[in-house]
Design an enzyme around this catalytic site. Structure first.
Site, PDB file in Angstrom:
ATOM      1  CB  CYS A 129     -29.089  -0.944 -58.743  1.00 46.90           C
ATOM      2  SG  CYS A 129     -28.633   0.758 -58.360  1.00 46.90           S
ATOM      3  CE  LYS A 198     -29.571   4.775 -53.022  1.00 49.51           C
ATOM      4  NZ  LYS A 198     -28.538   3.857 -53.552  1.00 49.51           N
ATOM      5  CE  LYS A 251     -27.296   7.620 -50.724  1.00 44.55           C
ATOM      6  NZ  LYS A 251     -26.425   6.651 -51.408  1.00 44.55           N
ATOM      7  CB  SER A 277     -22.842  13.672 -52.849  1.00 41.33           C
ATOM      8  OG  SER A 277     -23.972  13.420 -53.667  1.00 41.33           O
ATOM      9  CE1 TYR A 316     -19.126  11.013 -49.624  1.00 48.06           C
ATOM     10  CE2 TYR A 316     -21.242  12.068 -49.244  1.00 48.06           C
ATOM     11  CZ  TYR A 316     -20.498  11.063 -49.812  1.00 48.06           C
ATOM     12  OH  TYR A 316     -21.123  10.107 -50.577  1.00 48.06           O
TER      13      TYR A 316
END
Length: 326
Positions: A129, A198, A251, A277, A316
């Site tokens: 990142c 996160k 997250k 996910s 999702y």
């Protein structure tokens, strides 16, 4: 004491249960993730995420219209560039995938809130990142030089039409850097949804298929949080609030509902939970095998995120859940 008190009295009918329900989930709570790729008429289903697709810009626009029609107010964009490099050029270039998708969506569906994921891992040729020390194979990102790339990326995304910037790289000071970059560019009114807590989670595997963002070596534990820590999450969110964050994200969500609750108690900002996910794919796999009732499990899970304190849910499942709730 029993028999004076009988809690079952308020469970005796569906209507009565609905009247006294404490937590309600609606389509307005959802943010739907979209993955933009080069080309035309492209809709590649992600192998590990049934029902989720990498989409070309024309297909992204169609999807955005469907999301709007379902009453979902927002999407978050991820980009998969054609080429990658050490400068993460595709993240901040004016013709980057997120930039193209944001412009197209705002032209076609202006009322939809477009959130830009502001990170670099999809765009670097090593999958980390930000900048790495030359020859370093541990995945230790150079923090301060990376902040300059994030500033450029955020400004470019807003110029293209993004309504909200969502930095996800867990660099120290990234909210302050992006806030100053946006303000200097005249975008003082653009909010920042910080991935404030996160974690370095094992639940991200299928996302890395979708976004083609798996690191080439090492891992992300030098910048993402240790799953064993909760006090650290409060420290992170307090720093982000002080630096100018407008919303906070936790997250993953499913194994971190205690963190969602703590963040909600520690801040008066809106809190988002990312139903990631791996959480999605586990439900899909079990449902496809007939082991669970997908609709009931999904709605129960989303309700649990709200009960834990989430104001917004990135998921999702958003389109299916919106249909079920309707």
């Amino acid at each position: 004491m029993f028999p004076t008190h009988r809690p079952r009295r308020l469970r005796s009918s569906a209507t009565l249960r609905r009247m006294v329900q404490e937590t309600t989930v609606t389509a307005n709570d959802f943010i739907y993730p979209l993955f933009a790729v080069p080309g035309e008429a492209v809709a590649n289903e992600v192998r590990s995420m049934p029902g989720v697709y990498q989409l070309s810009i024309d297909k992204i626009v169609d999807e955005a219209k469907e999301v709007r029609d379902l009453g979902i107010p927002s999407v978050i964009l991820f980009g998969i560039p054609e080429t990658k490099d050490v400068e993460a050029t595709g993240a901040w270039h004016n013709c980057g995938m997120i930039q193209q998708a944001a412009t197209a969506i705002k032209e076609a569906v202006p009322e939809l809130v477009v959130i830009a994921d502001t990170c670099l891992c999809e765009y670097t040729n090593h999958g980390h990142c930000g900048y790495l020390e030359v020859g370093d194979l541990t995945g230790r990102v150079l923090n301060d030089p990376t902040l300059e790339l994030l500033k450029k990326t955020a400004v470019s995304q807003v110029k293209a039409g993004a309504d909200v910037i969502a930095p996800s790289g867990m660099m120290d000071g990234f909210v302050q850097a992006i806030r100053s970059g946006l303000d200097e560019a005249g975008y003082q009114d653009i909010p920042i949804l910080s991935y404030a807590a996160k974690y370095a989670s094992s639940y991200y595997g299928p996302f890395r298929d979708a976004a083609d963002s798996a690191p080439e070596f090492g891992d992300r534990r030098t910048y993402q949080m240790d799953p064993a820590n909760s006090r650290e999450a409060i420290k992170e969110i307090e720093l982000d609030v002080a630096e100018g964050a407008d919303m906070l994200m936790v997250k993953p969500a499913l194994a971190y509902m205690d963190i969602i609750w703590q963040v909600k108690q520690a801040s008066n900002l809106p809190v988002a939970a990312y139903n990631v996910s791996g959480e999605y794919s586990m439900v899909k796999a079990a449902a496809l095998n007939g082991w669970i009732d997908e609709q009931r499990v999904v709605l129960e899970t989303l309700t649990s995120f709200k009960r834990a304190g989430a104001d917004l849910i990135l998921t999702y499942h958003a389109k299916d859940a919106a249909r079920w709730l309707a």
